[in-house]
Design an enzyme around this catalytic site. Structure first.
Site, PDB file in Angstrom:
ATOM      1  N   ASP A 227      23.616  50.999  51.572  1.00  0.00           N
ATOM      2  CA  ASP A 227      23.062  49.785  50.947  1.00  0.00           C
ATOM      3  C   ASP A 227      23.049  48.695  52.026  1.00  0.00           C
ATOM      4  O   ASP A 227      23.987  47.918  52.128  1.00  0.00           O
ATOM      5  CB  ASP A 227      23.959  49.397  49.758  1.00  0.00           C
ATOM      6  CG  ASP A 227      23.399  48.240  48.961  1.00  0.00           C
ATOM      7  OD1 ASP A 227      22.174  48.178  48.773  1.00  0.00           O
ATOM      8  OD2 ASP A 227      24.198  47.381  48.523  1.00  0.00           O
ATOM      9  N   CYS A 282      17.778  45.012  48.797  1.00  0.00           N
ATOM     10  CA  CYS A 282      17.305  44.118  47.731  1.00  0.00           C
ATOM     11  C   CYS A 282      16.160  43.274  48.280  1.00  0.00           C
ATOM     12  O   CYS A 282      16.077  42.075  48.041  1.00  0.00           O
ATOM     13  CB  CYS A 282      18.433  43.284  47.141  1.00  0.00           C
ATOM     14  SG  CYS A 282      19.416  42.421  48.348  1.00  0.00           S
TER      15      CYS A 282
HETATM   16  N1  SAM Z   1      26.854  47.419  48.617  1.00  0.00           N
HETATM   17  C1  SAM Z   1      27.262  46.056  48.451  1.00  0.00           C
HETATM   18  C2  SAM Z   1      27.434  45.766  46.980  1.00  0.00           C
HETATM   19  O1  SAM Z   1      26.829  46.457  46.141  1.00  0.00           O
HETATM   20  O2  SAM Z   1      28.180  44.841  46.649  1.00  0.00           O
HETATM   21  C3  SAM Z   1      26.303  45.074  49.100  1.00  0.00           C
HETATM   22  C4  SAM Z   1      26.081  45.344  50.552  1.00  0.00           C
HETATM   23  S1  SAM Z   1      25.160  44.086  51.358  1.00  0.00           S
HETATM   24  C5  SAM Z   1      23.565  44.385  50.813  1.00  0.00           C
HETATM   25  C6  SAM Z   1      25.117  44.680  52.998  1.00  0.00           C
HETATM   26  C7  SAM Z   1      26.470  44.694  53.680  1.00  0.00           C
HETATM   27  O3  SAM Z   1      26.316  45.343  54.937  1.00  0.00           O
HETATM   28  C8  SAM Z   1      27.054  43.317  54.003  1.00  0.00           C
HETATM   29  O4  SAM Z   1      28.265  43.151  53.309  1.00  0.00           O
HETATM   30  C9  SAM Z   1      27.317  43.365  55.516  1.00  0.00           C
HETATM   31  O5  SAM Z   1      28.547  42.780  55.876  1.00  0.00           O
HETATM   32  C10 SAM Z   1      27.319  44.844  55.791  1.00  0.00           C
HETATM   33  N2  SAM Z   1      26.962  45.248  57.164  1.00  0.00           N
HETATM   34  C11 SAM Z   1      26.100  44.659  58.014  1.00  0.00           C
HETATM   35  N3  SAM Z   1      26.031  45.362  59.169  1.00  0.00           N
HETATM   36  C12 SAM Z   1      26.854  46.423  59.012  1.00  0.00           C
HETATM   37  C13 SAM Z   1      27.225  47.517  59.851  1.00  0.00           C
HETATM   38  N4  SAM Z   1      26.711  47.651  61.074  1.00  0.00           N
HETATM   39  N5  SAM Z   1      28.109  48.410  59.378  1.00  0.00           N
HETATM   40  C14 SAM Z   1      28.630  48.285  58.133  1.00  0.00           C
HETATM   41  N6  SAM Z   1      28.335  47.272  57.313  1.00  0.00           N
HETATM   42  C15 SAM Z   1      27.449  46.366  57.736  1.00  0.00           C
END
Ligand code: SAM
Length: 356
Positions: A227, A282
């Protein structure tokens, strides 16, 4: 340009208050929660979808005077598909019929709001308020009993919580690069999940760069949810602070599809052959949705010899049509588009099966 005549309706919906639903906490005192939510005249959209499937069975009974199985009913929902696609849809609908997720929403056009969740007699919050389109990627992931699951970008934790509510995960690895967002994930787990259900063996929260996962744990998990960070279109339209469309974040925004593809490739490498991955955003943007999936499929094959096939999810459009508005023309995956009468999403989700 991407949505043509649909755009004015999507635009006005994005500018209007978003609709929330209440994901019931199965670990809380469920009877009380169900009574409280039922009294609000809200309905569980998951069981409504299950009714759509059984209604189809009944209709077919009348036609054929024979008991129709869920398998056969699903064929009616998938229409003109080849054998492999029919089998996929059949399996998916059959597990959807058994899903333990319960999530209340107000009917189409009803813009009532849910009150804040309260703690039950065990000190656990009764329900989690969320854009319920976020549950569709979780339902599409189709976690089966005993599966080990990786949630690669998990914070703040709405989908992680939903994965745990299926009560099917033997082990759930919930990861997020951001340590501050990971602490929100910890808080969600503490507020909704009893201590014995969130031991290290059951749920492990980490803060790695998800792009490294393919090297760290290759071919390991039964299911992986990717996600990804995206332009969060609805949020970006209304919030000035730290807006991804701000000029100083141009470079970061332009790099998003690359980063998303890297995360998806990592997820495809982390799943075992025969296992499944769901990619979700999203965002409405084709560049972050279909294009990323198509690019990641190519990269996984050319750079790592990991071969995957996108899965048909069109049966979701039929089963969930009373709750969500779907875009009809995605090349791969499904997209929930906001509508004034069902103001959920945007939510894109695409399922991929690892062949080898
Ligand atoms: N799945 C979550 C939920 O349903 O509450 C929402 C996730 S949000 C759309 C995307 C997330 O990806 C953010 O919290 C961000 O910190 C994380 N993120 C960004 N780059 C990333 C990476 N390289 N590895 C892991 N997480 C990452």
């Amino acid at each position: 340009m991407q949505f043509g005549d649909l755009w004015p309706s999507i635009r006005i919906s994005l500018l209007t208050e978003q609709k929330y639903g209440a994901l019931v906490n199965n670990f809380a005192h469920k009877e009380t929660v169900l009574n409280n939510l039922g009294a609000l005249k809200a309905k569980d959209f998951v069981s409504e979808a299950q009714n759509v499937i059984s209604l189809l069975q009944t209709q077919n009974n009348l036609d054929t005077s024979e008991k129709m199985t869920v398998d056969e009913a699903s064929l009616n929902l998938v229409g003109e598909k080849n054998n492999a696609e029919q089998t996929q849809a059949t399996n998916l609908l059959s597990s959807l019929s058994n899903s333990k997720l319960t999530c209340f929403t107000f009917s189409r056009g009803d813009i009532s709001r849910f009150p804040q969740s309260r703690s039950d007699c065990f000190g656990l919050l009764e329900y989690y308020l969320m854009d319920v389109a976020s549950l569709l990627p979780v339902l599409a992931l189709d976690v089966q009993h005993g599966h080990s699951v990786l949630d690669l970008c998990a914070a703040p934790g709405g989908k992680t919580l939903a994965l745990l509510q299926t009560e099917n995960c033997q082990h759930l690895a919930a990861n997020d690069l951001s340590t501050s967002r990971s602490s929100r994930l910890h808080r969600v787990l503490h507020s909704y999940v009893p201590r014995d259900q969130r031991t290290e063996q059951k749920v492990q929260v980490t803060s790695w760069d998800g792009r490294l996962w393919g090297d760290m744990e290759a071919s390991t998990y039964d299911r992986v949810l990717v996600d990804v960070p995206c332009t969060t279109d609805r949020h970006s339209l209304l919030e000035e602070e730290n807006n991804i469309f701000h000029r100083i974040r141009t470079k970061q925004r332009q790099m998003l599809p690359l980063r998303q593809a890297e995360l998806l490739v990592a997820g495809l490498r982390a799943v075992r052959p025969g296992g499944e991955v769901v990619y979700s955003t999203c965002s409405l943007s084709q560049l972050q949705n279909e294009c990323v999936v198509e690019r990641a499929v190519e990269l996984a094959a050319s750079d790592y010899g990991v071969h995957v096939k996108t899965q048909d999810l069109s049966c979701f459009r039929e089963v969930f049509k009373n709750t969500f508005n779907f875009f009809q023309d995605c090349r791969v995956g499904e997209l929930v588009i906001p509508h004034l009468t069902a103001n959920f999403g945007p939510m894109f989700f695409c399922k991929l099966l690892r062949i080898k």
